[in-house]
Scaffold this active site. Structure first.
Site, PDB file in Angstrom:
ATOM      1  N   ASP A  37      38.272 -27.853  40.239  1.00 22.63           N
ATOM      2  CA  ASP A  37      39.698 -27.714  39.911  1.00 22.63           C
ATOM      3  C   ASP A  37      40.329 -29.103  39.812  1.00 22.63           C
ATOM      4  OD1 ASP A  37      41.686 -24.987  40.186  1.00 22.63           O
ATOM      5  OD2 ASP A  37      42.678 -26.932  40.123  1.00 22.63           O
ATOM      6  N   SER A  59      41.478 -14.339  26.680  1.00 22.62           N
ATOM      7  CA  SER A  59      42.687 -13.571  27.030  1.00 22.62           C
ATOM      8  C   SER A  59      42.898 -12.525  25.949  1.00 22.62           C
ATOM      9  CB  SER A  59      43.910 -14.486  27.079  1.00 22.62           C
ATOM     10  OG  SER A  59      45.093 -13.705  27.087  1.00 22.62           O
ATOM     11  N   TYR A  78      48.203 -21.085  22.797  1.00 28.36           N
ATOM     12  CA  TYR A  78      47.356 -20.368  23.772  1.00 28.36           C
ATOM     13  C   TYR A  78      46.540 -19.256  23.097  1.00 28.36           C
ATOM     14  CZ  TYR A  78      46.439 -17.716  28.139  1.00 28.36           C
ATOM     15  OH  TYR A  78      45.861 -17.053  29.193  1.00 28.36           O
ATOM     16  N   LYS A  98      42.536 -19.086  22.853  1.00 28.81           N
ATOM     17  CA  LYS A  98      41.794 -17.961  23.441  1.00 28.81           C
ATOM     18  C   LYS A  98      40.988 -17.201  22.384  1.00 28.81           C
ATOM     19  CE  LYS A  98      42.852 -18.251  27.852  1.00 28.81           C
ATOM     20  NZ  LYS A  98      41.822 -18.797  28.768  1.00 28.81           N
TER      21      LYS A  98
HETATM   22  P1  NAI Z   1      46.524 -20.172  37.416  1.00 24.16           P
HETATM   23  O1  NAI Z   1      47.553 -21.022  36.762  1.00 24.16           O
HETATM   24  O2  NAI Z   1      46.882 -19.387  38.629  1.00 24.16           O
HETATM   25  O3  NAI Z   1      45.235 -21.065  37.767  1.00 24.16           O
HETATM   26  C1  NAI Z   1      44.677 -21.959  36.857  1.00 24.16           C
HETATM   27  C2  NAI Z   1      43.850 -22.993  37.598  1.00 24.16           C
HETATM   28  O4  NAI Z   1      43.279 -23.884  36.622  1.00 24.16           O
HETATM   29  C3  NAI Z   1      44.675 -23.855  38.557  1.00 24.16           C
HETATM   30  O5  NAI Z   1      44.022 -23.917  39.803  1.00 24.16           O
HETATM   31  C4  NAI Z   1      44.713 -25.212  37.872  1.00 24.16           C
HETATM   32  O6  NAI Z   1      44.780 -26.307  38.776  1.00 24.16           O
HETATM   33  C5  NAI Z   1      43.407 -25.209  37.106  1.00 24.16           C
HETATM   34  N1  NAI Z   1      43.408 -26.154  35.984  1.00 24.16           N
HETATM   35  C6  NAI Z   1      44.385 -26.334  35.061  1.00 24.16           C
HETATM   36  N2  NAI Z   1      44.044 -27.312  34.216  1.00 24.16           N
HETATM   37  C7  NAI Z   1      42.820 -27.759  34.593  1.00 24.16           C
HETATM   38  C8  NAI Z   1      41.943 -28.753  34.107  1.00 24.16           C
HETATM   39  N3  NAI Z   1      42.264 -29.527  33.054  1.00 24.16           N
HETATM   40  N4  NAI Z   1      40.759 -28.943  34.723  1.00 24.16           N
HETATM   41  C9  NAI Z   1      40.436 -28.185  35.804  1.00 24.16           C
HETATM   42  N5  NAI Z   1      41.226 -27.237  36.314  1.00 24.16           N
HETATM   43  C10 NAI Z   1      42.409 -27.028  35.724  1.00 24.16           C
HETATM   44  O7  NAI Z   1      45.981 -19.221  36.244  1.00 24.16           O
HETATM   45  P2  NAI Z   1      45.245 -17.794  36.280  1.00 24.16           P
HETATM   46  O8  NAI Z   1      46.247 -16.771  35.964  1.00 24.16           O
HETATM   47  O9  NAI Z   1      44.400 -17.673  37.476  1.00 24.16           O
HETATM   48  O10 NAI Z   1      44.328 -17.937  34.966  1.00 24.16           O
HETATM   49  C11 NAI Z   1      42.948 -18.234  35.000  1.00 24.16           C
HETATM   50  C12 NAI Z   1      42.398 -18.076  33.587  1.00 24.16           C
HETATM   51  O11 NAI Z   1      42.606 -16.746  33.145  1.00 24.16           O
HETATM   52  C13 NAI Z   1      43.063 -18.982  32.564  1.00 24.16           C
HETATM   53  O12 NAI Z   1      42.111 -19.425  31.621  1.00 24.16           O
HETATM   54  C14 NAI Z   1      44.060 -18.063  31.909  1.00 24.16           C
HETATM   55  O13 NAI Z   1      44.394 -18.494  30.613  1.00 24.16           O
HETATM   56  C15 NAI Z   1      43.280 -16.768  31.901  1.00 24.16           C
HETATM   57  N6  NAI Z   1      44.103 -15.575  31.758  1.00 24.16           N
HETATM   58  C16 NAI Z   1      45.057 -15.261  32.704  1.00 24.16           C
HETATM   59  C17 NAI Z   1      45.817 -14.116  32.556  1.00 24.16           C
HETATM   60  C18 NAI Z   1      46.842 -13.706  33.549  1.00 24.16           C
HETATM   61  O14 NAI Z   1      47.514 -12.682  33.300  1.00 24.16           O
HETATM   62  N7  NAI Z   1      47.017 -14.383  34.660  1.00 24.16           N
HETATM   63  C19 NAI Z   1      45.641 -13.245  31.382  1.00 24.16           C
HETATM   64  C20 NAI Z   1      44.621 -13.665  30.476  1.00 24.16           C
HETATM   65  C21 NAI Z   1      43.887 -14.787  30.669  1.00 24.16           C
END
Ligand code: NAI
Length: 246
Positions: free
Chosen positions: A36, A141, A154, A158
């Site tokens: 992360d 996504s 985005y 995706k």
């Molecule tokens: P979140 O924002 O809670 O967590 C994302 C994590 O990625 C964070 O810990 C952040 O520090 C890390 N991160 C960001 N940029 C980074 C980088 N350059 N290098 C390494 N780490 C990095 O997001 P969430 O909701 O847990 O999403 C996880 C994945 O699921 C993402 O790819 C998101 O696009 C995808 N997603 C989420 C949905 C939702 O409803 N929450 C729906 C569809 C897809």
């Protein structure tokens, strides 16, 4: 779905969906490199993994930078002696309507999702081709299938991940490396908690299963795709949405 002794790398693993995937992989016996941008949160998750009885290694990574992403994969090989599973989950949003979106907002989102997945898959593929085994799961996504207002960057990234998943799946199939994608729907994390409450309620009302998704809903699908229960599946896109946009 035993993953005893398997070595996994999860990106964006410090919170939300990535954290849950890491913990669920560990519950099934895998040792996990928790990658992360935020080292503090990665350290917390690594500690939680150790409590589950497997090994966790926190690694600070910016997946959009080639050296950093390749270093993450190398850390798994150097510390745990190999790499069986890669989950490309790190993600960001930089929402704006098309007519207002800046080049920077566009580039940032493409860099984390597409370049980040490219760099990590590339480093993993070099190793997995030699070992003739491996599982790669890319977190896309449902926005990549149906689009979303304010998310040209985005949704584009995706959807791009789906093409990348299928191309890599074709290349790596003969090496017994499976490459699949998951398209989550609306999942309860910081990313969706940032959406205005009124919009959140509209989105939840559209879900046939009548509830917002939990990170564990996604983790279950990912662990399936990392297990030998999915050995004959590659290039697939699993929608985990509670029926929304089926
Ligand atoms: P979140 O924002 O809670 O967590 C994302 C994590 O990625 C964070 O810990 C952040 O520090 C890390 N991160 C960001 N940029 C980074 C980088 N350059 N290098 C390494 N780490 C990095 O997001 P969430 O909701 O847990 O999403 C996880 C994945 O699921 C993402 O790819 C998101 O696009 C995808 N997603 C989420 C949905 C939702 O409803 N929450 C729906 C569809 C897809």
């Amino acid at each position: 779905m035993e993953l005893n002794g398997k070595i996994a790398v999860v990106t964006g693993a410090g919170q939300g969906i990535g954290r849950e995937i890491s913990l669920f992989l560990a519950k099934h016996g895998a040792n996990v490199v928790v990658g992360d941008l935020n080292l503090e949160s990665a350290l917390q998750v690594a500690k939680e993994i150790e409590k589950l009885g497997t090994k966790g290694l926190a690694y600070q990574v910016d997946v959009s930078q080639k050296e950093s992403a390749h270093g993450l994969i190398q850390a798994a090989i150097d510390t745990f002696g190999g790499l069986d599973i890669l989950v490309n989950n790190a993600g960001i949003t930089r929402d704006a309507m098309l007519h207002k979106m800046t080049e920077e907002q566009f580039d940032q989102v493409i860099a984390v999702h597409m370049k980040g997945t490219f760099f990590c898959m590339q480093a993993a593929a070099i190793h997995m081709r030699q070992e003739q085994k491996g599982k790669i799961v890319n977190i896309s996504s449902i926005a990549g299938k149906v689009g979303n207002m304010g998310q040209v960057n985005y949704a584009g990234a995706k959807a791009g991940l789906v093409g990348m998943t299928k191309a890599a799946a074709k290349e790596l199939a003969k090496f017994q490396v499976n490459v699949n994608a998951v398209q989550p729907g609306f999942i309860d994390t910081d990313m969706t908690r940032a959406v205005p409450e009124k919009v959140r309620q509209i989105k939840i009302a559209e879900i046939p299963m009548n509830r917002i998704g939990e990170p564990l809903d996604i983790a279950k699908a990912v662990v399936f795709l990392c297990s030998d229960y999915s050995d004959y599946m590659t290039g697939n896109v699993l929608e985990v949405t509670g029926g929304r946009f089926m």
